[in-house]
Design an enzyme around this catalytic site. Sequence first.
Site, short mmCIF file in Angstrom:
data_model
loop_
_atom_site.label_atom_id
_atom_site.label_comp_id
_atom_site.label_asym_id
_atom_site.label_seq_id
_atom_site.Cartn_x
_atom_site.Cartn_y
_atom_site.Cartn_z
N GLY A 62 -83.85 46.09 -6.28
CA GLY A 62 -84.03 44.84 -7.03
C GLY A 62 -84.64 43.79 -6.13
N SER A 63 -84.30 42.54 -6.40
CA SER A 63 -85.04 41.43 -5.80
C SER A 63 -84.91 41.33 -4.28
CB SER A 63 -84.59 40.11 -6.41
OG SER A 63 -84.74 40.17 -7.81
N THR A 64 -83.86 41.88 -3.69
CA THR A 64 -83.77 41.79 -2.24
C THR A 64 -85.01 42.41 -1.59
OG1 THR A 64 -82.48 43.83 -2.24
CG2 THR A 64 -81.26 41.78 -2.07
#
Lengths: 370, 649
Positions: B294-296
């Site tokens: 995801g966004s990490t």
Amino acid sequence: MFRQGQRRKKAPDYTLLIVIFMLLLVGVVMVYSSSAIWSSYKFDDAFYYAKRQLLFAFCGLMAMYFIMNVPYQKWREYSNIILIVCFLLLIAVLIPGIGMVRGGARSWIGVGAFSVQPSEFMKIGLIIFLAKLLSDKQKYITSFKKGFVPSLLLVFVPFGLIMLQPDLGTGMVLVVTCFIMIYIAGGRISHFMGLGLLGLVGFAGLIISAPYRISRIKAFLNPWEDPLGDGFQIIQSLYAIGPGGLMGMGLGQSLQKFFYLPEPQTDFIFAILAEELGFIGGTFVILLFFLLMWRGIRVALAAPDLFGSLLALGIIGMVVIQVFINISVVIGLIPVTGITLPFISYGGSSLTLTLLSMGILLNISRYAKI
Amino acid sequence: MKRVSQVTVRKRLVTVFILAAIFFIIMSFRLGYVQFVIGDMLTEKAENLWSRDIRLKPERGRILDRNGEALVENVSAPSVSVVPRQIKNPQKTAEQLAEVLNMSVEKAYERVTAKASVQDIKPEGLKLTEEQAIKIQELNLEGVYIAEDSKRHYPHGEFLSHVLGFTGIDNQGLAGIELYYDDKLKGEEGALSFFSDNKGHKLKDIAEIYTPPEDGLDLKLTIDERIQTIIDRELDLAESKYNPDGALAIVMDPDTGEILASDSRPDFHPGNFREVDAEIYNRNLPVWSTYEPGSTFKIITLAASLEEELVDLQEDEFTDPGSIEVGGARLRCWKSGGHGHQTYLEVVQNSCNPGFVTLGEKLGKEKLFSYIKDFGFGQKTGVDLHGEGKGILFDEEDVGPVELATTSFGQGVSVTPIQQVTAVSAAINGGYLYEPYVAKEWLDPVTGEVLEKTEPKVKDQVISEETSKEIRHALESVVAKGTGRGAYVDGYRVGGKTGTAQKVGEDGGYMDNNHIVSFIGFAPADDPEIVVYLAIDNPKNTVQFGGVVAAPIVGTIIEDSLRALDVKERKEGLAKEYQWPDQPKVEVPDLVGLSTKDLQQFLTNLSIDSEGEGEYIIEQSPAAGKMVEQGSTVRIFLSDEKPKNDSNE
């Protein structure tokens, strides 16, 4: 009383005598060293075997001394009777109740400790008779029918009786010794080759008839395949010899005699000797046997007549072949065959008969034309 | 008939003599071969045959934390062995032993009559309690011996169980560090050997050979027991609060690659590992699990773009209409309606998907994937722990515009937590990709002297110091102003990035309402001391957003850890500016009827506290339209059914 033959009588071959004494000495010492543990355990007496071996050696030496002074031509005269007695004993030993079973073979006759092996007597009896036969009928020796076949019959009848015990080791010594005598007397090489082929078939038959012989050969090829079964003896023997190295562990320092190598004072005594005295001790004993053979053949070469030559050769051949088989088994050159090491292994019949035959040899040496 | 001449006889005698002489020589050579060539081999085998060993067990090395605090030690656990030859009454001995050892008499009888010089009673006779040992000693049985032995003791219980692993009945390493470094930890067995005869009696004339056991080396880990305790506590709290399917946390020193703490749930007690499923103790989630980050993962896209000088965070701007069209497909931003006009710094703060898609497009697939690989994704990090995963990247040939776009915001790739921590450490430490490790030093168990030390290993410098500094700044602003607000710690300049990854279900499609929410944070932003990654798998009773669930926990971990490490608080500089002293009040939005998926857009200036479970918001408090301070909490109630009086539709 002063016959021609007796006037030529000289002193016996002292080198031969010294070699015999040295082998005897090594034997008594090694019997003590290798058996001390086993005999203390079994009889609560570390000297049990050593004392008896000393006694046998003494009796044997007495016999040797006596025989040394009996002109060897006498054996020629009595050869028929001797052979017949030996045959009777050899047949008697096969009869249960008379013959005693030890180590899987019915080879002993007599009572308890006072027992003898008729096959040992047969060896010397047959050598005397064969020497007489071959020297009397030497002109027929190149003939297949008149020379070769009768000699063979003479050898194979007692061999068959010995194999009924069964005792392959003694049987082999008997046959090989007699063959050498026939060869020396002038037997044809072609006859031997034919016999060799026949022998291979016979040998195969012997092996098939007793399955334990197959497993012994297998164990010889790879003893570690069955280290607790058929490979056991040869492995235990090599475990003694290997650690001996050059100098050995020192007299009395064997570890394999601590119940690892079964009855180390008999057939495998050379293993304990090589463990305690090393390569040096082992080759010294081999050298003594070589000297013995050299002096023996020298006597055969110098004997005044063919009978003397063949008798000397037969006696020395019998001893040396036994040495070859025994040491070869112990060092893993040939499959396990039960046979003692002359002069050194513990055993009354064997030692007395060996010394007795040395007496004959020494007597022949007194007539040597050197 | 041919007469045999005297000459023939003599010739043949000489022939026989020569042949026999040759055989004498052969025998001598064979004797020499046995004694010299194969002599050593035979001697070795023979000595094995002659010698009887009483085995002396070494003490297994202890495992310590970086400050010397014992994490695994040994306690005495005697064992019982028997010498069958010395037992006069095997039946009675067996009965008495069986009673104390809780075993059947038949089995005990088998042991006490075994054909062996010394026989262990396995496993009943191993690792006895003090009580059992005393009982056996009191029985005073002939031929029965109590031997000193030890077993592992874990003073901290379930603490660090996946990293430490455990040992088996013979103190052999079976999992974790105990297995990975078994050779060094176990030491060398010693023995009291004596030569014996074939009947088992000791040969008195030959000296015993004493080979002392060599104790295993003590292992000092990179783990800091204090930080480990903090994440342990936080994971416990998260577990009770969210009842997740799983949870994990890793703390790394970004300047060395040392792992300071690592834990996951569900966990187990190393002394009782058999009480849980093999899956639980075999899977060390921080290194084993692979999932969409995801966004990490956007940190990597950001790092690549900055390093390639494709974007200026302050100057370049981007307007997010709420979705972006790529290769004929429409990729939506997580905020319906979009983030509108933003600088690229705000794109990072808002974690705006279309914004990152444009960065990915500027990089192109070769560059983006080359950076991804440089940062260590798609291959094992080489950490000294078992069961590490590799993750999955798109095959570069298969990467079209859509795959490039999703990869740039962290979808369609699969990575491990340890890869993320290692990569982000590299992004913020000046660009140095380290090989992570847990074994710091090997110590002499007696003197405590350091015998061997693991030096930090730089694998590569993947970005420049400059780029790294920019990333720290951008990520600090994510926490100060953006989606990472929950991780904000007063006094420590925390930087970080949220992540909310959908999980792929059994049917191969994304699952509804089942996310791995995560946060990766570091602090202080001017000189990071620690990097913390936390992921919670499918938290319940909450909206599943990394900013909501994971960020506050990471904030707590960072604050407590930095205090434990005595890191000075930062008073100067950037951090203060982000305090927003003149916050305007904000209007509470109308959330009723919205799906939880649409909720995150409101989280930049409000906190959410949810109750109940489901996809839809059915009630809220305070009501829509009320003016509240920035950062206030709005309570919402969730349900699976959409409210009927939905006015938003």
